[in-house]
Design a protein around this motif. Sequence first.
Motif, PDB file in Angstrom:
ATOM      1  N   PHE A   1       6.548 -22.446   5.701  1.00 20.58           N
ATOM      2  CA  PHE A   1       7.292 -22.965   4.553  1.00 20.58           C
ATOM      3  C   PHE A   1       6.412 -23.818   3.638  1.00 20.58           C
ATOM      4  O   PHE A   1       6.916 -24.465   2.723  1.00 20.58           O
ATOM      5  CB  PHE A   1       8.496 -23.781   5.028  1.00 20.58           C
TER       6      PHE A   1
ATOM      7  N   SER B   1      17.678 -22.075  -5.393  1.00 25.10           N
ATOM      8  CA  SER B   1      17.790 -23.431  -5.936  1.00 25.10           C
ATOM      9  C   SER B   1      18.629 -23.481  -7.196  1.00 25.10           C
ATOM     10  O   SER B   1      19.095 -24.549  -7.599  1.00 25.10           O
ATOM     11  CB  SER B   1      16.399 -23.996  -6.233  1.00 25.10           C
TER      12      SER B   1
ATOM     13  N   ALA C   1      18.483 -24.881   7.535  1.00 25.95           N
ATOM     14  CA  ALA C   1      18.687 -25.167   6.108  1.00 25.95           C
ATOM     15  C   ALA C   1      18.701 -26.669   5.851  1.00 25.95           C
ATOM     16  O   ALA C   1      18.163 -27.150   4.848  1.00 25.95           O
ATOM     17  CB  ALA C   1      19.993 -24.533   5.626  1.00 25.95           C
TER      18      ALA C   1
ATOM     19  N   LEU D   1      15.075 -28.103   6.160  1.00 30.54           N
ATOM     20  CA  LEU D   1      14.272 -27.752   4.980  1.00 30.54           C
ATOM     21  C   LEU D   1      14.706 -28.549   3.756  1.00 30.54           C
ATOM     22  O   LEU D   1      13.870 -28.985   2.952  1.00 30.54           O
ATOM     23  CB  LEU D   1      14.377 -26.248   4.705  1.00 30.54           C
TER      24      LEU D   1
ATOM     25  N   LEU E   1       9.209 -16.483   0.881  1.00 26.90           N
ATOM     26  CA  LEU E   1      10.113 -17.607   1.127  1.00 26.90           C
ATOM     27  C   LEU E   1      10.193 -18.537  -0.091  1.00 26.90           C
ATOM     28  O   LEU E   1      11.262 -19.078  -0.405  1.00 26.90           O
ATOM     29  CB  LEU E   1       9.654 -18.388   2.354  1.00 26.90           C
ATOM     30  N   LYS E   2       9.084 -18.716  -0.794  1.00 27.93           N
ATOM     31  CA  LYS E   2       9.102 -19.528  -2.014  1.00 27.93           C
ATOM     32  C   LYS E   2       9.958 -18.869  -3.097  1.00 27.93           C
ATOM     33  O   LYS E   2      10.682 -19.550  -3.815  1.00 27.93           O
ATOM     34  CB  LYS E   2       7.675 -19.729  -2.532  1.00 27.93           C
TER      35      LYS E   2
ATOM     36  N   TYR F   1      17.456 -19.089   7.049  1.00 25.39           N
ATOM     37  CA  TYR F   1      17.013 -19.419   5.696  1.00 25.39           C
ATOM     38  C   TYR F   1      16.546 -18.117   5.067  1.00 25.39           C
ATOM     39  O   TYR F   1      15.532 -17.546   5.470  1.00 25.39           O
ATOM     40  CB  TYR F   1      15.861 -20.429   5.718  1.00 25.39           C
TER      41      TYR F   1
ATOM     42  N   GLY G   1      13.474 -19.390  -2.206  1.00 23.32           N
ATOM     43  CA  GLY G   1      13.814 -20.786  -2.474  1.00 23.32           C
ATOM     44  C   GLY G   1      14.076 -21.039  -3.942  1.00 23.32           C
ATOM     45  O   GLY G   1      15.031 -21.730  -4.306  1.00 23.32           O
ATOM     46  N   LYS G   2      13.232 -20.478  -4.815  1.00 21.29           N
ATOM     47  CA  LYS G   2      13.434 -20.675  -6.255  1.00 21.29           C
ATOM     48  C   LYS G   2      14.719 -20.003  -6.709  1.00 21.29           C
ATOM     49  O   LYS G   2      15.473 -20.573  -7.496  1.00 21.29           O
ATOM     50  CB  LYS G   2      12.250 -20.117  -7.042  1.00 21.29           C
TER      51      LYS G   2
ATOM     52  N   ASN H   1      12.063 -31.020   1.847  1.00 18.34           N
ATOM     53  CA  ASN H   1      11.776 -30.746   0.436  1.00 18.34           C
ATOM     54  C   ASN H   1      12.253 -31.877  -0.457  1.00 18.34           C
ATOM     55  O   ASN H   1      11.578 -32.237  -1.432  1.00 18.34           O
ATOM     56  CB  ASN H   1      12.420 -29.421   0.011  1.00 18.34           C
TER      57      ASN H   1
END
Length: 490
Positions: A232, A121, A142, A145, A113-114, A295, A117-118, A149
């Motif tokens: 998360f 982003s 979404a 999160l 998941l990270k 997500y 996310g990266k 964040n």
Amino acid sequence: MGIVSEFVREQKRYTRSDLKRNFCFSSDEIDGFIKNLKAFGVLKAVKNNSEQCELSDLVDEDIEVTDVESGSDNYLYVFTYVGIITIGSRIIKCYPKYILAETTSVEEMKQVLKVIGKYGSKEQVINLYNGDAEYSSFNILAVILFLLNDYHDYGVYNNSEDIVEINGEGEILWDKTVNDVFPLIINNRPYYMELYTEKTIDDEFDFFKRLHECILTECSKQLETCDLLDLFDLVAVNLSEETLDDFGEVDYILYRLRSELNIQFNTRKQILLKTLYAYIAHNRTLEDSYGVSMYGTNSFNLVWEDVCAEVLSNKLQTPIGQLELPIPLLSKYQPNDKLIDIIRKPVWIGNKEGGRTFDKTAKDTLIPDLITIRHQGGTYQFIIFDAKYYNIQLEQGKPLRGQPGVSDITKQYLYQLAYKDFLDDQQINDVKNYFLMPVQSNEIINKGIAKMDILSSLGLQDIQIRQLPAKIIYDYYLSGRKMDVSLLNI
């Protein structure tokens, strides 16, 4: 019934009975569940036969577009998604297809998941909605999160005000001091016994600050209830004891947010205000019976490509004048050109009257995933990598399956051919070709070679197959480190 949370694997085949049992559905509920997920493109149906059960990848022409048959196991259902899906009180955790173990660790999924996310982003987009047309829905997951964040990165929304003090510790307001304070004159020089100063303070009772704190607390509790907070890798947020009802009617809150947007020019605050507006306007929670939130990605192959390109120092977009080459760049090449620009585009030649011709250059051409140039012990290696998101079965005594197609292999040979003139001109004689595939392992696996005699006979390099330990490669990616190419046993 409370929250039902279940891990599923991308590309694995599930029967209707499997889904019904795993997610604790009644006979009346399961068909709606399947229909909704199909509508959002995260679940595909294929025929239930022995051939499909043996496949590790979903082939487009095998997908069935018929409606779900109530009470039937004539179809197998395949998740084509990596990430988290919430549908009512059901939480679906879809892990990548290379994780073959029946049980996956939470830590492994947290890392995936990270990575997603990266990768996501880079676009800096909040996916407020899923799908389109009649199937579009507000993507509450979404939004939650993003808000959490954003808070961990920037803190609570604040509005500040300037306070004028006498003999304070802030900046001296000389104009106000000179105009409003009677000076003491000594030796023709004015001395001011009092100074006006200014300082900026945050308004702790600001409407929008309190609203933001209330929503953050509510969002945190939702994720905690759904057992998603830890997944998360987020810390619980408890900033307020207020509820949204304490701020007035929904229309009033939205009016206040619109008014604040009209006078707020800070980009981050504008995005935050718009997200708060969407959250309140849709008045949705993760447990809404008909809501589908997601997500993740339908295209994890693109994530894998980006991971490999970052970790292995992709030079495809680097100006060739900045590359380390055996000899200075020849004058026939422009220093600002990139490696991707060297590959010639197809030319179409048309016929005109009188036997004359004209030509048109196509916009697209061959595009490798990533290229690295390695200088080792006086030798320069031109390494062509192709990141392949495949589960290959290349084992003695077992049928070959899950491998890249013929077009993938031929293109990999052609990449070397496309750079032949440049490599000859710059005196680079050592070329390597690699397929890179993810695997649930702790070490790099030399899986073998893919070759086509009709192309290798031209002097082109056969394609080495390396399975990379995804967990280790992700560590490099998330920390921004580069991996030493020599670890691939080149």
